[in-house]
Scaffold this motif. Structure first.
Motif, PDB file in Angstrom:
ATOM      1  N   GLN A 122       8.506  38.522  26.244  1.00  0.00           N
ATOM      2  CA  GLN A 122       7.466  38.039  27.433  1.00  0.00           C
ATOM      3  C   GLN A 122       7.645  36.510  27.754  1.00  0.00           C
ATOM      4  N   ASP A 166       6.526  39.405  21.885  1.00  0.00           N
ATOM      5  CA  ASP A 166       6.004  38.265  22.427  1.00  0.00           C
ATOM      6  C   ASP A 166       7.148  37.239  22.989  1.00  0.00           C
ATOM      7  N   LEU A 215       8.189  39.147  31.791  1.00  0.00           N
ATOM      8  CA  LEU A 215       8.140  40.421  32.012  1.00  0.00           C
ATOM      9  C   LEU A 215       7.330  40.852  30.685  1.00  0.00           C
ATOM     10  N   SER A 216       6.690  42.012  30.942  1.00  0.00           N
ATOM     11  CA  SER A 216       6.359  42.599  29.854  1.00  0.00           C
ATOM     12  C   SER A 216       7.345  43.550  29.198  1.00  0.00           C
ATOM     13  N   PRO A 217       7.150  43.663  27.904  1.00  0.00           N
ATOM     14  CA  PRO A 217       8.538  44.328  26.779  1.00  0.00           C
ATOM     15  C   PRO A 217       8.899  45.694  27.660  1.00  0.00           C
TER      16      PRO A 217
END
Length: 197
Positions: free
Chosen positions: A11, A8, A16-18
């Motif tokens: 992000q 979390d 960005l997504s992990p």
């Protein structure tokens, strides 16, 4: 729960997504390692010691190869005719390369790359190049000592050439016929003989 908190935070911080953040981080690390490896000296290669005799032979061979080419001392020619000058055109590697300017003969053998048979100025070798140099000409008709009709600018160019020759090449003689009319007549005669040969 800790892993979810890190995901979390990544992000929220990067947007960005992990998985995307991890991929970009891995690519940056790979690029850094690749670029930094280009600037690191390679590890020395260990070479087994050579026997003393072989090592001595290799040192002698290196010393023989390291000896630079030494040009022979210029030979003083004294008075030279145009016909005699023609024999020193660089085609015979055992002979000097001579060029005449304003009646003075210079040994340009050290400039073999320029005045030798394959050189860009080979046309001047073994000839009186006075007029050709003054006019910056590669015309065979200008290979003469005739200064008639040259402008002051042409004479200045000739003077520059003459100074360069005096600085770089030894003077080894002088032309026997310094009369411009005789010089051009002899050059024409030599050209005619060369064409018939």
């Amino acid at each position: 729960m800790v892993a979810q908190g890190i995901a979390d935070a990544v992000q929220a911080y990067t947007g960005l997504s992990p998985a995307a953040a991890a991929t970009i981080l891995a690519l940056m690390l790979a690029t850094y390692l690749l670029v930094s490896s280009l600037f690191v000296a390679p590890a020395p290669v260990s070479v087994p010691p050579k026997p003393p005799q072989q090592e001595q032979q290799e040192e002698e061979k290196e010393q023989e190869e390291a000896v630079p080419f030494v040009f022979p001392e210029p030979v003083q020619m004294g008075e030279v005719t145009l016909e005699q000058l023609r024999a020193y055109d660089g085609k015979d590697p055992a002979k000097q390369i001579l060029i005449a300017i304003r009646g003075q003969v210079y040994d340009v053998s050290r400039g073999r790359l320029f005045y030798g048979p394959q050189g860009p100025y080979s046309l001047f070798a073994g000839r009186d190049a006075t007029r050709a140099l003054a006019l910056m000409s590669f015309d065979h008709n200008d290979l003469t000592g005739d200064l008639e009709g040259l402008s002051p600018d042409d004479l200045e160019v000739l003077q520059d050439w003459e100074e360069k020759f005096k600085e770089r090449y030894p003077r080894v003689g002088h032309l026997a016929c310094q009369n411009a009319a005789d010089s051009s007549q002899n050059a024409d005669q030599l050209d005619h003989e060369e064409e018939n040969a």
